[in-house]
Motif scaffolding. Structure first.
Motif, PDB file in Angstrom:
ATOM      1  N   PHE A 175       0.848  -1.197   0.000  1.00  0.00           N
ATOM      2  CA  PHE A 175       0.000   0.000   0.000  1.00  0.00           C
ATOM      3  C   PHE A 175       0.882   1.245   0.000  1.00  0.00           C
ATOM      4  O   PHE A 175       0.693   2.161  -0.803  1.00  0.00           O
ATOM      5  N   GLN A 176       1.885   1.252   0.884  1.00  0.00           N
ATOM      6  CA  GLN A 176       2.806   2.393   0.935  1.00  0.00           C
ATOM      7  C   GLN A 176       3.586   2.509  -0.376  1.00  0.00           C
ATOM      8  O   GLN A 176       3.841   3.604  -0.868  1.00  0.00           O
ATOM      9  N   MET A 177       3.942   1.338  -0.946  1.00  0.00           N
ATOM     10  CA  MET A 177       4.679   1.358  -2.214  1.00  0.00           C
ATOM     11  C   MET A 177       3.840   2.064  -3.282  1.00  0.00           C
ATOM     12  O   MET A 177       4.336   2.894  -4.045  1.00  0.00           O
ATOM     13  N   PHE A 292       3.863  11.551  15.025  1.00  0.00           N
ATOM     14  CA  PHE A 292       5.294  11.717  14.756  1.00  0.00           C
ATOM     15  C   PHE A 292       5.604  11.570  13.265  1.00  0.00           C
ATOM     16  O   PHE A 292       6.471  12.258  12.736  1.00  0.00           O
ATOM     17  N   GLN A 293       4.883  10.648  12.592  1.00  0.00           N
ATOM     18  CA  GLN A 293       5.165  10.465  11.161  1.00  0.00           C
ATOM     19  C   GLN A 293       5.023  11.795  10.425  1.00  0.00           C
ATOM     20  O   GLN A 293       5.835  12.163   9.587  1.00  0.00           O
ATOM     21  N   GLN A 294       3.980  12.534  10.763  1.00  0.00           N
ATOM     22  CA  GLN A 294       3.773  13.814  10.092  1.00  0.00           C
ATOM     23  C   GLN A 294       4.765  14.878  10.569  1.00  0.00           C
ATOM     24  O   GLN A 294       5.167  15.744   9.807  1.00  0.00           O
ATOM     25  N   LEU A 295       5.150  14.786  11.858  1.00  0.00           N
ATOM     26  CA  LEU A 295       6.089  15.784  12.395  1.00  0.00           C
ATOM     27  C   LEU A 295       7.546  15.542  11.954  1.00  0.00           C
ATOM     28  O   LEU A 295       8.441  16.286  12.341  1.00  0.00           O
ATOM     29  N   ILE A 298       7.904  15.341   6.464  1.00  0.00           N
ATOM     30  CA  ILE A 298       8.017  14.764   5.125  1.00  0.00           C
ATOM     31  C   ILE A 298       7.119  15.462   4.106  1.00  0.00           C
ATOM     32  O   ILE A 298       7.498  15.646   2.954  1.00  0.00           O
ATOM     33  N   ASN A 299       5.924  15.864   4.558  1.00  0.00           N
ATOM     34  CA  ASN A 299       5.007  16.424   3.566  1.00  0.00           C
ATOM     35  C   ASN A 299       5.353  17.845   3.149  1.00  0.00           C
ATOM     36  O   ASN A 299       4.822  18.342   2.161  1.00  0.00           O
ATOM     37  N   VAL A 300       6.264  18.447   3.894  1.00  0.00           N
ATOM     38  CA  VAL A 300       6.797  19.721   3.417  1.00  0.00           C
ATOM     39  C   VAL A 300       7.467  19.463   2.073  1.00  0.00           C
ATOM     40  O   VAL A 300       7.335  20.233   1.117  1.00  0.00           O
ATOM     41  N   VAL A 329      13.561   8.661  -5.427  1.00  0.00           N
ATOM     42  CA  VAL A 329      14.264   8.160  -4.243  1.00  0.00           C
ATOM     43  C   VAL A 329      13.250   7.563  -3.262  1.00  0.00           C
ATOM     44  O   VAL A 329      13.475   6.503  -2.666  1.00  0.00           O
ATOM     45  N   ASN A 330      12.117   8.209  -3.134  1.00  0.00           N
ATOM     46  CA  ASN A 330      11.065   7.746  -2.228  1.00  0.00           C
ATOM     47  C   ASN A 330      10.608   6.331  -2.587  1.00  0.00           C
ATOM     48  O   ASN A 330      10.472   5.467  -1.719  1.00  0.00           O
ATOM     49  N   VAL A 331      10.400   6.085  -3.888  1.00  0.00           N
ATOM     50  CA  VAL A 331       9.951   4.751  -4.323  1.00  0.00           C
ATOM     51  C   VAL A 331      11.057   3.721  -4.052  1.00  0.00           C
ATOM     52  O   VAL A 331      10.813   2.680  -3.426  1.00  0.00           O
ATOM     53  N   GLY A 407       5.003   3.645   9.731  1.00  0.00           N
ATOM     54  CA  GLY A 407       3.923   4.475  10.261  1.00  0.00           C
ATOM     55  C   GLY A 407       2.557   3.850  10.030  1.00  0.00           C
ATOM     56  O   GLY A 407       1.598   4.140  10.747  1.00  0.00           O
ATOM     57  N   TRP A 408       2.460   2.999   9.020  1.00  0.00           N
ATOM     58  CA  TRP A 408       1.193   2.296   8.788  1.00  0.00           C
ATOM     59  C   TRP A 408       1.242   0.875   9.336  1.00  0.00           C
ATOM     60  O   TRP A 408       0.241   0.335   9.795  1.00  0.00           O
ATOM     61  N   LEU A 409       2.414   0.256   9.289  1.00  0.00           N
ATOM     62  CA  LEU A 409       2.512  -1.145   9.712  1.00  0.00           C
ATOM     63  C   LEU A 409       2.406  -1.312  11.233  1.00  0.00           C
ATOM     64  O   LEU A 409       1.613  -2.120  11.725  1.00  0.00           O
TER      65      LEU A 409
END
Ligand code: BGC
Length: 503
Positions: A175-177, A292-295, A298-300, A329-331, A407-409
């Protein structure tokens, strides 16, 4: 294969069955939901930096951006509340929708929610692509948000329930992929459309393509056996289970599902349940991990990379190209996580990822501080710009093999059945709330905190890394129902559950 902790079934047994083509195709179609989410995450940044788009909908921002008179600092060029609202409204809508989606998913089935999600996406993308005014733009954005809420709520559940236990973890990370692929595709499309007069229409409207695929696909998909049992369609549930496992004898697994469903039905108040002291670790991780995932900030990068690169003096093309590089790089880095999470474990990924993000954020903040200072006037040489891009990529890679998929797992694997739905809903809601908050305040934070913004997020990365080191026990290869043992032997959590007998 990833997902060792989820290898065993709900009661610790292993069931027979093959990894059938049917289940893989089914899961691929369902994971389209991740692709749509990723597409929305990735498309906005590029679009909000396209001049024709700004001229049409946000002329104030455009004027501000072009204003070379020196009134505005470089850091504040893009600070505009309406523009931010365009980005962030989607996540607020997703937050609201995730609560409705959990009821739909339970009462009408997973596939109904996915279909609804696809439909929302479709209408939202079309409204955005054909937008004639700001209202159409915002309404389209809200509909896309409903799509995200519905899909994020139902797709992970669908994947986990369809997957044979031994590849459940890998499919969860699938899903994250798909999210990261969605972001990359969006960046590539933006790169291609950036210089076209109505390129933004193509960028926003193309989201309709995967939306149609999800709608049509989910229309033909079967629902999960668990959902069918939950809704009293026991025969149909058994037939689909035989089909997805590729064998006739599924009796043991089937019985297990019926038992689990009976157990879950006994829980009348999952929300009250999760607040009991014995579920303190679950409640803590389901709230703090998405926070924490959002802090991490990353979404910046995901939302505003093109704007950020532009602010830092990269040209139009260069800034979108840089966004494509970070997207790639993310993928790629997500694969690292898929292949190591069950061998090296969650903690090491979290700790290494945290340390690497921290170093990169300090480096980026310092470079901007030195070159741009307080006033925001400055520029990078080509070499410096490349070094900056390197640090941003190293930061994205670190996120992509740590806080991104984990963060999802982790929230999904620490919850036992009786609190799983409440735990998951908490996870999605907190994630969306802080995705919204970061999207909403980033541009004005950049304007006020300037380069300090990077140190702000670095501070949080330090705190979350210490938090993981102290409080997260290793959960790799631990069957879900054995998780109580993990808390019991943990120096801190044991005081909450030491007197609770293990199941
Ligand atoms: C996060 C998103 C983020 C994405 C980046 C996801 O796990 O929830 O907020 O944009 O990763 O790849």
């Amino acid at each position: 294969m990833a997902g060792g902790a989820l290898v065993s079934s709900g009661n610790g047994k292993q069931f027979e069955g093959k990894v059938t083509a049917f289940v893989l195709v089914t899961c691929f179609v369902a994971a389209m939901g991740g692709l749509l989410f990723g597409y929305d995450l990735g498309i906005t940044g590029g679009v909000t930096s396209m001049e024709p788009f700004l001229i049409k909908f946000f002329p104030g921002v455009y004027k501000q951006m072009k204003d070379e008179s020196g009134h505005e600092s470089q850091y504040c060029k893009f600070d505009n509340e309406l523009l931010t609202l365009f980005t962030s409204s989607l996540y607020l809508a997703a937050l609201v929708a995730s609560f409705f989606a959990s009821t739909t998913t339970r009462m009408l089935g997973r596939k109904a929610s996915m279909f609804a999600g696809g439909l929302f996406f479709l209408v939202g993308a079309l409204l955005n692509g054909f937008a004639a005014n700001i209202e159409m733009l915002i309404i389209g954005r809200l509909l896309l948000g409903f799509g995200v809420g519905y899909c994020n709520q139902s797709v992970p559940v669908y994947l986990s329930e369809m997957a044979p236990a031994k590849i459940r973890g890998a499919l969860n990370m699938g899903f994250q992929m798909m999210i990261t692929i969605g972001i990359l595709v969006a960046n590539l499309i933006n790169y291609k459309t950036a210089n076209l007069e109505s390129g933004w229409r193509i960028s926003l409207g193309i989201g309709a393509v995967p939306a149609v695929m999800l709608c049509v696909g989910s229309f033909f998909l079967g629902d999960t056996p668990n959902s069918l049992i939950e809704r009293g369609q026991t025969e149909a549930a058994k037939t689909i289970l035989q089909k997805i496992r590729g064998i006739d004898n599924v009796d043991e697994e089937f019985q297990d599902m019926i038992d689990a469903c009976e157990e879950a039905k006994k829980v009348e108040h999952p929300w009250r349940n999760i607040t009991q002291p014995k579920y303190r670790p679950q409640l803590t991780f389901c709230s703090l991990i998405p926070f924490f995932q959002q802090l991490t900030g990353i979404n910046v990068i995901m939302f505003y990379a093109p704007v950020l690169f532009k602010t830092l003096g990269f040209g139009n093309d260069a800034s979108l190209m840089s966004a494509v590089i970070t997207g790639g790089v993310n993928v790629l880095a997500t694969f690292v996580s898929i292949f190591t999470v069950d061998k090296a474990g969650r903690r090491i990924l979290f700790l290494e990822g945290g340390a690497q993000m921290l170093i990169c954020q300090i480096a980026v903040g310092s470079m901007i501080a030195i070159k741009f200072g307080e006033s925001g006037d400055g520029s990078f040489t080509k070499g410096e710009a490349n070094l900056l891009l390197f640090f941003i990529c190293a930061y994205v890679a670190a996120f992509a093999w740590s806080w991104g998929p984990l963060g999802w797992l982790v929230p999904s694997e620490v919850c036992s059945l009786e609190v799983r739905s409440a735990g998951q809903a908490t996870n999605v809601a907190v994630n969306m709330l802080f995705t919204f908050a970061i999207a909403q305040v980033f541009l004005s934070m950049l304007c006020h905190l300037k380069f300090g913004l990077f140190f702000f997020f670095a501070g949080f990365v330090l705190i979350m890394t210490i938090f993981i080191a102290l409080f997260l026990p290793e959960t790799k290869n631990v069957p879900i129902e054995e998780m109580n043992q993990v808390w019991k032997s943990h120096w801190f959590w044991k005081k909450f559950i030491s007197d609770v007998p293990t199941v």
